[in-house]
Scaffold this motif. Sequence first.
Motif, PDB file in Angstrom:
ATOM      1  N   THR A  58       7.221   0.578  15.913  1.00  0.00           N
ATOM      2  CA  THR A  58       5.934  -0.053  15.624  1.00  0.00           C
ATOM      3  C   THR A  58       6.129  -1.383  14.913  1.00  0.00           C
ATOM      4  O   THR A  58       5.435  -2.365  15.192  1.00  0.00           O
ATOM      5  CB  THR A  58       5.075   0.892  14.768  1.00  0.00           C
ATOM      6  OG1 THR A  58       4.918   2.140  15.449  1.00  0.00           O
ATOM      7  CG2 THR A  58       3.700   0.280  14.510  1.00  0.00           C
ATOM      8  N   LYS A  59       7.088  -1.449  13.967  1.00  0.00           N
ATOM      9  CA  LYS A  59       7.338  -2.688  13.236  1.00  0.00           C
ATOM     10  C   LYS A  59       7.704  -3.830  14.170  1.00  0.00           C
ATOM     11  O   LYS A  59       7.352  -4.990  13.929  1.00  0.00           O
ATOM     12  CB  LYS A  59       8.457  -2.489  12.214  1.00  0.00           C
ATOM     13  CG  LYS A  59       8.025  -1.799  10.936  1.00  0.00           C
ATOM     14  CD  LYS A  59       9.209  -1.524  10.037  1.00  0.00           C
ATOM     15  CE  LYS A  59       9.944  -2.784   9.671  1.00  0.00           C
ATOM     16  NZ  LYS A  59      11.076  -2.539   8.771  1.00  0.00           N
ATOM     17  N   CYS A 107       6.883 -17.917   6.144  1.00  0.00           N
ATOM     18  CA  CYS A 107       7.552 -16.815   6.843  1.00  0.00           C
ATOM     19  C   CYS A 107       6.945 -15.518   6.325  1.00  0.00           C
ATOM     20  O   CYS A 107       6.560 -15.413   5.150  1.00  0.00           O
ATOM     21  CB  CYS A 107       9.051 -16.859   6.576  1.00  0.00           C
ATOM     22  SG  CYS A 107       9.971 -15.511   7.364  1.00  0.00           S
ATOM     23  N   ILE A 108       6.833 -14.512   7.185  1.00  0.00           N
ATOM     24  CA  ILE A 108       6.299 -13.209   6.799  1.00  0.00           C
ATOM     25  C   ILE A 108       7.330 -12.134   7.069  1.00  0.00           C
ATOM     26  O   ILE A 108       8.032 -12.191   8.086  1.00  0.00           O
ATOM     27  CB  ILE A 108       4.977 -12.917   7.535  1.00  0.00           C
ATOM     28  CG1 ILE A 108       4.351 -11.615   7.006  1.00  0.00           C
ATOM     29  CG2 ILE A 108       5.164 -12.875   9.035  1.00  0.00           C
ATOM     30  CD1 ILE A 108       2.918 -11.419   7.460  1.00  0.00           C
ATOM     31  N   TRP A 109       7.454 -11.204   6.155  1.00  0.00           N
ATOM     32  CA  TRP A 109       8.432 -10.122   6.267  1.00  0.00           C
ATOM     33  C   TRP A 109       7.743  -8.796   5.972  1.00  0.00           C
ATOM     34  O   TRP A 109       6.832  -8.729   5.133  1.00  0.00           O
ATOM     35  CB  TRP A 109       9.594 -10.346   5.301  1.00  0.00           C
ATOM     36  CG  TRP A 109      10.675  -9.321   5.428  1.00  0.00           C
ATOM     37  CD1 TRP A 109      10.934  -8.260   4.613  1.00  0.00           C
ATOM     38  CD2 TRP A 109      11.638  -9.235   6.476  1.00  0.00           C
ATOM     39  NE1 TRP A 109      11.985  -7.531   5.074  1.00  0.00           N
ATOM     40  CE2 TRP A 109      12.439  -8.103   6.223  1.00  0.00           C
ATOM     41  CE3 TRP A 109      11.892 -10.008   7.608  1.00  0.00           C
ATOM     42  CZ2 TRP A 109      13.489  -7.736   7.059  1.00  0.00           C
ATOM     43  CZ3 TRP A 109      12.933  -9.646   8.446  1.00  0.00           C
ATOM     44  CH2 TRP A 109      13.719  -8.522   8.159  1.00  0.00           C
ATOM     45  N   VAL A 110       8.171  -7.728   6.634  1.00  0.00           N
ATOM     46  CA  VAL A 110       7.539  -6.416   6.492  1.00  0.00           C
ATOM     47  C   VAL A 110       8.591  -5.398   6.090  1.00  0.00           C
ATOM     48  O   VAL A 110       9.665  -5.327   6.698  1.00  0.00           O
ATOM     49  CB  VAL A 110       6.869  -5.972   7.814  1.00  0.00           C
ATOM     50  CG1 VAL A 110       6.124  -4.664   7.606  1.00  0.00           C
ATOM     51  CG2 VAL A 110       5.933  -7.042   8.325  1.00  0.00           C
ATOM     52  N   GLU A 111       8.277  -4.617   5.054  1.00  0.00           N
ATOM     53  CA  GLU A 111       9.089  -3.471   4.651  1.00  0.00           C
ATOM     54  C   GLU A 111       8.220  -2.230   4.787  1.00  0.00           C
ATOM     55  O   GLU A 111       7.159  -2.137   4.162  1.00  0.00           O
ATOM     56  CB  GLU A 111       9.574  -3.618   3.201  1.00  0.00           C
ATOM     57  CG  GLU A 111      10.576  -4.733   2.972  1.00  0.00           C
ATOM     58  CD  GLU A 111      11.967  -4.386   3.471  1.00  0.00           C
ATOM     59  OE1 GLU A 111      12.153  -3.231   3.930  1.00  0.00           O
ATOM     60  OE2 GLU A 111      12.854  -5.255   3.429  1.00  0.00           O
ATOM     61  N   SER A 112       8.657  -1.265   5.615  1.00  0.00           N
ATOM     62  CA  SER A 112       7.844  -0.071   5.816  1.00  0.00           C
ATOM     63  C   SER A 112       8.692   1.063   6.356  1.00  0.00           C
ATOM     64  O   SER A 112       9.620   0.829   7.159  1.00  0.00           O
ATOM     65  CB  SER A 112       6.687  -0.372   6.785  1.00  0.00           C
ATOM     66  OG  SER A 112       5.861   0.766   6.951  1.00  0.00           O
ATOM     67  N   GLU A 113       8.388   2.262   5.925  1.00  0.00           N
ATOM     68  CA  GLU A 113       8.993   3.484   6.441  1.00  0.00           C
ATOM     69  C   GLU A 113       7.911   4.540   6.550  1.00  0.00           C
ATOM     70  O   GLU A 113       6.971   4.560   5.738  1.00  0.00           O
ATOM     71  CB  GLU A 113      10.117   3.980   5.528  1.00  0.00           C
ATOM     72  CG  GLU A 113      11.340   3.089   5.489  1.00  0.00           C
ATOM     73  CD  GLU A 113      12.456   3.686   4.641  1.00  0.00           C
ATOM     74  OE1 GLU A 113      12.431   4.907   4.426  1.00  0.00           O
ATOM     75  OE2 GLU A 113      13.332   2.919   4.190  1.00  0.00           O
ATOM     76  N   ASP A 143       0.846  -1.198   0.000  1.00  0.00           N
ATOM     77  CA  ASP A 143       0.000   0.000   0.000  1.00  0.00           C
ATOM     78  C   ASP A 143       0.879   1.245   0.000  1.00  0.00           C
ATOM     79  O   ASP A 143       2.087   1.168   0.234  1.00  0.00           O
ATOM     80  CB  ASP A 143      -0.931   0.006   1.219  1.00  0.00           C
ATOM     81  CG  ASP A 143      -0.174   0.098   2.539  1.00  0.00           C
ATOM     82  OD1 ASP A 143       0.432   1.151   2.814  1.00  0.00           O
ATOM     83  OD2 ASP A 143      -0.183  -0.898   3.309  1.00  0.00           O
ATOM     84  N   THR A 144       0.270   2.370  -0.271  1.00  0.00           N
ATOM     85  CA  THR A 144       0.969   3.664  -0.289  1.00  0.00           C
ATOM     86  C   THR A 144       0.538   4.502   0.902  1.00  0.00           C
ATOM     87  O   THR A 144       0.437   5.728   0.794  1.00  0.00           O
ATOM     88  CB  THR A 144       0.683   4.399  -1.605  1.00  0.00           C
ATOM     89  OG1 THR A 144      -0.747   4.574  -1.741  1.00  0.00           O
ATOM     90  CG2 THR A 144       1.205   3.618  -2.794  1.00  0.00           C
ATOM     91  N   GLY A 145       0.261   3.861   2.012  1.00  0.00           N
ATOM     92  CA  GLY A 145      -0.228   4.553   3.197  1.00  0.00           C
ATOM     93  C   GLY A 145       0.857   5.277   3.967  1.00  0.00           C
ATOM     94  O   GLY A 145       1.961   5.529   3.467  1.00  0.00           O
ATOM     95  N   HIS A 146       0.555   5.577   5.248  1.00  0.00           N
ATOM     96  CA  HIS A 146       1.465   6.387   6.066  1.00  0.00           C
ATOM     97  C   HIS A 146       2.671   5.621   6.572  1.00  0.00           C
ATOM     98  O   HIS A 146       3.625   6.214   7.078  1.00  0.00           O
ATOM     99  CB  HIS A 146       0.713   7.002   7.248  1.00  0.00           C
ATOM    100  CG  HIS A 146      -0.145   6.033   7.994  1.00  0.00           C
ATOM    101  ND1 HIS A 146       0.360   4.950   8.677  1.00  0.00           N
ATOM    102  CD2 HIS A 146      -1.490   5.976   8.141  1.00  0.00           C
ATOM    103  CE1 HIS A 146      -0.627   4.277   9.235  1.00  0.00           C
ATOM    104  NE2 HIS A 146      -1.772   4.862   8.928  1.00  0.00           N
ATOM    105  N   GLY A 147       2.707   4.282   6.454  1.00  0.00           N
ATOM    106  CA  GLY A 147       3.890   3.516   6.853  1.00  0.00           C
ATOM    107  C   GLY A 147       4.037   3.399   8.358  1.00  0.00           C
ATOM    108  O   GLY A 147       3.204   3.865   9.142  1.00  0.00           O
TER     109      GLY A 147
END
Length: 725
Positions: free
Chosen positions: A520-521, A555-561, A511-515
């Motif tokens: 939080t991650k 396995c689950i991985w998260v990329e966010s900023e 998504d293109t949300g607020h990250g």
Amino acid sequence: MLSLAVVTAGLTWATLLVVRRTAEERVQREIQEESQNAMITFQVLQHGHVVALMRRADLLASLVTMRNGDPSAIEDVGKDPWHSDECDLMVLSDSSGKIVALHTTMDEFPLATAQEALNQALKVHGDAGWWYSGTRLYQVVLKPFYGGSPAKGSLLGTVIVGRGIDPEAMELRRVASSHVAFRYGNDIVASTLPLFKEQQFAAQLRTGPWQEQVTLDGERFFASAVGLTTGAKPVSIIVLKSYNDALAYLEKQNQLLGGLGVLAVLAGGMLVFFVSDRFTRPLARLVEGVQALEKGNFSYPVRAEGSDEVAQVTRAFDRMRKTLRSDEAQKQQLEEQLRQAQKMEAVGRLAGGVAHDFNNLLTIIKGHGELMLDKLQASDPLLRNANQIEKAANRAASLTRQLLAFSRMQVLEPKVLDLNALVAEMCSLLKRLVREDISFTFKAGESLGRVKADPGQIEQVIMNLTVNACDAMPTGGKLIVETRNVRVDEATAKTRPPLLPGNYIRLSVEDTGHGMDATTKERIFEPFFTTKEMGKGTGLGLATVYGVVKQSGGCIWVESEPGKGTQFEVYLPLVHEEAELPSPDGAPKNGTNHAESVLIVEDEEAVRELAAEFMKSAGYKVLTASDGMEAVEVAKRSGPIKVLITDIVMPNMRGPELAKVLKASRKNLKIVYMSGYLEFNKADDEFLEGSYFLQKPFSRDSLVCKVEEALKQKHVAGSRVVQVL
């Protein structure tokens, strides 16, 4: 000339003797310093092992406390390679100090010897020490556990975990350049010495007083010792530093100086200066670098000039120092990951236990609510109350399913899936969930492989990730769901722990949300953690996703900023099987009268009575039992039984064990398991092939349909209920 030659020769030999004497004293000091350094190295290793053992003891004490001091917990942990890692000895004693369970992965540890060692440890109130089994020395820690807080609770017993010392002391051989020996009383129980030297050294210790200078097989050693325990048979570690290796280099230098001294004192002086400048100073700088490294300084400047041995050693030391710094950083990262995993596991155990008891209560509430609705007329004023009870029970059941998904204690019915087909079928539903100001796109991977997972659980994963993505874009944006075949190499796996190299199907939701920020991650997969406003989220969505993916072997991985959106990547293992087609028969209809006999086995009386009432209303002849042992007796006294409906977790005899006993004498018996959860240590191999599973809480229709489905199906090839841990 003769006089000059004599004087020159005399001065040369005098200089040689002085240099030799000075060098011998320096070698003596260096040997003593290296012995002290070796002792410091051992103390650091010992402290590290004590910390690790304390951590293991805390975990084992917590497990034993949860099991009310059950001795079988020791054997269960001993058989689990993850829990028993670095623990070679595990002992459990009761409140009186009597050993009730002992497990070792090495040589046999006599119970009487262990009891005597424990009695000695309890007398001195120590929390760490050394035990000797007669064949192997163990470093142990003791952890008492209580029936409540340590200050107010009663002592339930003591947990002891230990680490066995290799008789050849291989661990110390790798970190120390000296020989090391462990002494127990007057015996050497472990050492890096050759067998003959070890026997000779043991004989010297038994027959004479302690000496710092010992000779073994013609080789001279400097010996230093430190006591580890006291008592009738104290334990100590002895470091032996050989003089021969140190003096061999000195002897060569003496011969060189003697040869050059024949020519001239001046040439000898110049040579001494050259040797000092070329070897001694770099060695001194190297020693300073080693001392700085002992203090934790990894950046102390150490220069390596030239290509001689000292320069090579200096460069090797610099490379080793860089490796140690990298290993230390990696160690801290792994410790942090371990702490996080242990925290998640503890929360999962608690959640699963709560969900288990709650599911039994919900089964009773939902079942009697359903019976009440059947009996109420449309005009009855209590109908609305009954509907509200049913709605609340359904919401509570949904929450417990999420808790079980997070704790990985629910039963899955995996099938070989085509993710493209599954997501495509969900697109119509997903588009209704996505607001009009959000652009939704599904990118299906070409020639997509197959995965094996529970389709309902995977749909829940996609649904939760989609809802979270929409909530992260309050002013609109783009939402992309994509599937793709991926090959994960070792380099990629290192950037996405705990992902392992291999072939996967990747499902990504971007998504293109607020990250999210880093803080939080770290917490997004914790249950009940949410960034949403009060009343707008339970905090179980991503926790459920985490549990489903882990239980499906992925396995689950998260990329966010912050400000740059978020991308969740779900990696599911690729399987080389054809996708399973849905059954064309569909669910059987309810309301048909039957004359078959069914045996219902459930330890919860209210649930057992409710299930019996459900089956009687469908026309079945019902037999009941409160546990497996009673069920066996009921089956012996009864005629033909067509279906066994049994809880999985019961006292005296588990459901799968009961099914195997009855199936042995009734080949055509159908098995329907019902449970709210499964225990962590139970795998899918205990379920009989062709059995069915019913998730608590269940309704009358779901129970009757499941029984009719079992009766209708003559043979189910390879159909099994599965729990993947």
